[in-house]
Design an enzyme around this catalytic site. Structure first.
Site, short mmCIF file in Angstrom:
data_model
loop_
_atom_site.label_atom_id
_atom_site.label_comp_id
_atom_site.label_asym_id
_atom_site.label_seq_id
_atom_site.Cartn_x
_atom_site.Cartn_y
_atom_site.Cartn_z
N ASP A 262 0.87 -1.17 0.00
CA ASP A 262 0.00 0.00 0.00
C ASP A 262 0.92 1.23 0.00
OD1 ASP A 262 -2.08 1.76 0.03
OD2 ASP A 262 -3.12 0.86 1.73
C1 BGC Z 1 -4.94 3.45 0.10
C2 BGC Z 1 -5.04 2.47 -1.04
C3 BGC Z 1 -4.86 3.21 -2.35
C4 BGC Z 1 -3.52 3.92 -2.33
C5 BGC Z 1 -3.21 4.67 -3.60
C6 BGC Z 1 -3.68 4.29 0.02
O1 BGC Z 1 -3.71 5.31 0.95
O2 BGC Z 1 -4.98 2.75 1.33
O3 BGC Z 1 -6.29 1.82 -1.00
O4 BGC Z 1 -4.95 2.29 -3.41
O5 BGC Z 1 -3.51 4.85 -1.25
O6 BGC Z 1 -3.97 5.80 -3.72
#
Ligand code: BGC
Length: 746
Positions: A262
């Protein structure tokens, strides 16, 4: 230094990447180039998490290209309710809007994998045509607690339903030749302190509940990528856990794709690569340097690096960016709006109907509640889609031929115009993680009383929006506010005094408390956040143009305190507004777990999540059981058969015995013997949705239950208890249903 490497000239003698020469390319890459492939473009390419302005504006991330070996950069962008990219770009009047589909919870409420596959197909086409390679979706974390701020992105409290819906979504998206990233693996069930919280959970609850949805989707649909989560699990960071990312994911389930962190997740780059977390997103120079240094220091083996690079290249060669696909930037948004509409129509759940519905469009309709005039299509955070428009209920009803009571219509139209500029962002200036304040209910009593005289019925909408970055506040978001309760009471009093009915529409991203007010409503329609066409869907359901066929993907309990996880879930502090997700008790990676529900969360309810708890330990004392939903017609079920031939084949005949055409859902639960293993009173093992049945029409639905799906995780392996199993075809988790038994012998 990184720039110099990337700019290296392409030598005529050097081979370029092809599908069949990946080992050769790996052998030609320098350590620096390998690190550049594994660590995303992050710090130089982004103006903040989730905002990639290189490649496709507003996408979430990218990998570095290595031009000398013909390795392109690939682009990741968010979902899950549609593709998330910026709708406008400097220097052009052209727009880049994407279809805002129903939220994940509503897709699960359809209990229809065909329609979810179709949604995935339309969404994946936008991914392809806007030049993106991988959609960062679906989200399959379990609805452990109704206050989790991202539940709207997720599907269900039940892993089978979540896994089947996710598999359909993934195969739909990937049928376009683009990838998905199933997320967040695993146990990311709260937003508060999400980067540092340690989920403490038993191996059994992990395997049977929290990993199961991932397992089903991975085995059935092979997502191209999977996103590891921010949190710790039993003391190890999810992205640094070889037992999770290598042993379980690849070893036990046969995952063949790439694991992506993530965004900004984890601390120790070497530990992540060693664990099998291939790509570090969004990436930074310090992560790039750390990877190279770890190899030089001998803390990370080049074999581990090469395994990740090989998988990364196997992903890259599948992507449109590698294949040189020339995207149009012009997907058919009108056709996709129809897909959005079709899915929303199937996801609406009618919770109550004491003769109030269907109603209209004839006569005069009193439309109340600020949300009726400002419908909520989806949630906030990275799951928010830049959709071209939202049809609110005012417009939906007008388009459906309803006549709105002019006093209320006039009041609300003006009030909402005034409120739109007054309402501010709650908690400061980071609009990505912070919700916008919503207008309060302020309609004068006199207008309600006058409408009760002249209108034929009242529709009142209650709205809730929330999203990534913080959990929901119990009093502000889960409970109805005083002004809302007052609006419902006054409307019910005035309309009931005239013998007229009141319908409440819940336009919400998650469940709200219902026991204190539901008696005021003659009908309750839960339309979730239905995407850009929401007003049209709800208008059609209200007047009977669409017969509701959605079913609850979670239990609605009587009150928050009844929730099995309530003693072990954070309560957001109303008096301390700050950005909760980045709330940091720990310095860096220091593991000093002292504060309950923040530093660590005990999953003390174990496997007893949702209906597994309410059905087994609380006599089904709930407001609405899991799987519940009403229709405008009635169905009779008959001829249940269970045949065993390696798998169990279950069939049920469904007959429409009412006066309206409609679809029904057969939910197949299994009650295990529960003698040698502690088991919930029943568990969902399969489900089927009928096609549209005309009055008098029948169909036979067939469901398959693999024998191994009856197993429990005991002593580090799956064990099927011997004895008598009851197969129960039921309308919801508390329904007696039709039963048939099978015996599993030694
Ligand atoms: C989120 C993800 C997301 C990623 C990219 C993160 O903060 O938890 O779900 O895909 O950001 O934007």
């Amino acid at each position: 230094m990184l720039t110099l490497i990337l700019a290296a000239a392409i030598s005529a003698a050097t081979p370029v990447l092809r599908e069949d020469n990946i080992p050769e390319i790996v052998s030609l890459l320098t350590l620096e180039e390998k690190a550049a492939i594994l660590v995303g473009c992050g710090s130089t390419a982004f103006d903040g998490i989730g905002r990639n302005d290189v490649g496709v504006k507003g996408s979430a991330g990218a990998t570095h290209a290595i031009p000398r070996l013909g390795i392109p950069s690939i682009i990741f962008a968010d979902g899950p309710a549609g593709l998330r990219i910026d709708p406008v770009r400097p220097g052009t009047d052209k727009t880049f809007y994407c279809t805002g589909f129903p939220i994940g919870t509503m897709l699960a409420s359809t209990w229809n994998t065909d329609i979810v596959r179709e949604v995935g197909g339309a969404m994946g086409n936008e991914v392809l045509e806007y030049g993106v390679d991988v959609l960062l979706a679906p989200g399959v974390n379990i609805h452990r607690n109704p206050l989790c701020g991202r539940n709207f992105e997720y599907y269900s409290e039940d892993p089978l339903l979540a896994g089947e819906i996710a598999a359909a979504y993934i195969s739909g998206v990937q049928s376009n030749g683009v990838g998905t990233s199933i997320k967040h693996f695993a146990l990311n069930n709260q937003e508060l302190n999400r980067l540092h919280n340690d989920a403490r959970v038993s191996p059994r609850a992990m395997r049977e509940i929290y990993l199961k949805a991932f397992e089903i989707a991975v085995r059935k649909a092979q997502p191209w990528t999977l996103m590891s989560s921010y949190n710790y699990i039993n003391g190890t960071h999810a992205s640094e856990a070889p037992w999770l990312l290598t042993d379980i994911l690849r070893g036990d389930w046969g995952f063949r794709g790439v694991v992506v962190t993530d965004w900004g997740g984890g601390y120790d780059t070497a530990a992540q690569i060693h664990a099998g977390n291939d790509l570090i997103q969004s990436g930074s120079d310090s992560r790039y340097n750390a990877l190279i240094q770890a190899v030089k220091d001998g803390r990370l083996s080049i074999e581990d690096v090469d395994a990740c690079v090989t998988r990364a290249l196997e992903l890259i060669v599948k992507c449109p960016s590698f294949k040189g696909y020339s995207h149009s930037d012009d997907p058919d948004l009108e056709a996709h709006a129809q897909v959005c509409r079709k899915a929303a129509d199937e996801g609406v759940i009618m919770l109550k109907n004491d003769g109030a519905l269907p109603a209209g469009p004839d006569g005069v309709t009193a439309l109340l509640g600020v949300t009726s005039y400002d419908f909520i299509a989806g949630g906030t955070g990275s799951g928010d889609v830049h959709r071209p428009y939202v049809v609110d209920l005012q417009q939906g009803l007008a388009d459906g031929g309803f006549t709105l009571e002019p006093g209320l219509d006039g009041f609300y139209s003006k009030y909402m115009d005034d409120e739109r500029w007054r309402c501010r962002m709650i908690d400061g200036n980071n609009s990505w993680v912070i919700d916008r304040e919503r207008p309060i209910e302020a309609v004068p009593d006199s207008l309600i009383e006058r409408a009760a005289q002249t209108a034929d019925r009242a529709f009142v909408t209650i709205g809730r929006v929330f999203g990534e970055g913080k959990d929901r506040d119990l009093h502000y978001s889960y409970m109805l506010q005083d002004r809302e309760l007052e609006l419902l009471r006054k409307t019910a009093d005035a309309f009931h005094a005239q013998g007229k009915k009141v319908t409440v529409i819940l336009n919400v991203g998650g469940v709200v408390e219902m026991e204190s007010w539901q008696k005021l409503a003659d009908a309750i329609v839960l339309c979730w956040q239905p995407g850009e066409e929401g007003g049209h869907t709800v208008a059609a359901v209200l007047c009977g143009g669409v017969n509701p066929s959605g079913r609850l993907p979670m239990t609605i309990s009587r009150c928050y305190e009844d929730e099995p996880s309530a003693p072990n879930f954070p309560r957001v502090f109303e008096d301390k507004p700050f950005n909760y997700s980045f709330y940091r008790r720990l310095e860096g990676n220091k593991k000093d777990y002292t504060v309950k529900d923040i530093d660590y969360t005990d999953y003390a309810e174990d496997i007893y999540v949702g209906y597994r708890y309410f059905g087994t330990k609380a006599r089904n004392a709930v407001a609405y059981p899991f799987g519940y939903g009403l229709s405008y017609t009635t169905f009779r079920w008959s001829n249940m058969t269970v045949k065993s031939s390696g798998v169990y084949l279950v069939s049920v005949t469904v007959t429409n015995t009412g006066k309206a055409a409609g679809k029904d859902v057969v939910e197949l639960y299994v009650a295990a013997p529960g003698r040698s293993i502690d088991k919930p009173s029943r568990e969902l093992k399969a489900f089927a949705k009928t096609p549209l049945l005309q009055p008098g029409e029948s169909c036979t639905v067939e469901m398959t239950v693999p024998a191994e799906s009856l197993a429990s995780w005991e002593e580090q392996c799956w064990t099927v208890e011997k004895g008598r199993y009851r197969f129960i075809a039921a309308r919801h988790a508390a329904d007696k249903g039709l039963k048939s038994s099978v015996r599993i012998r030694d």
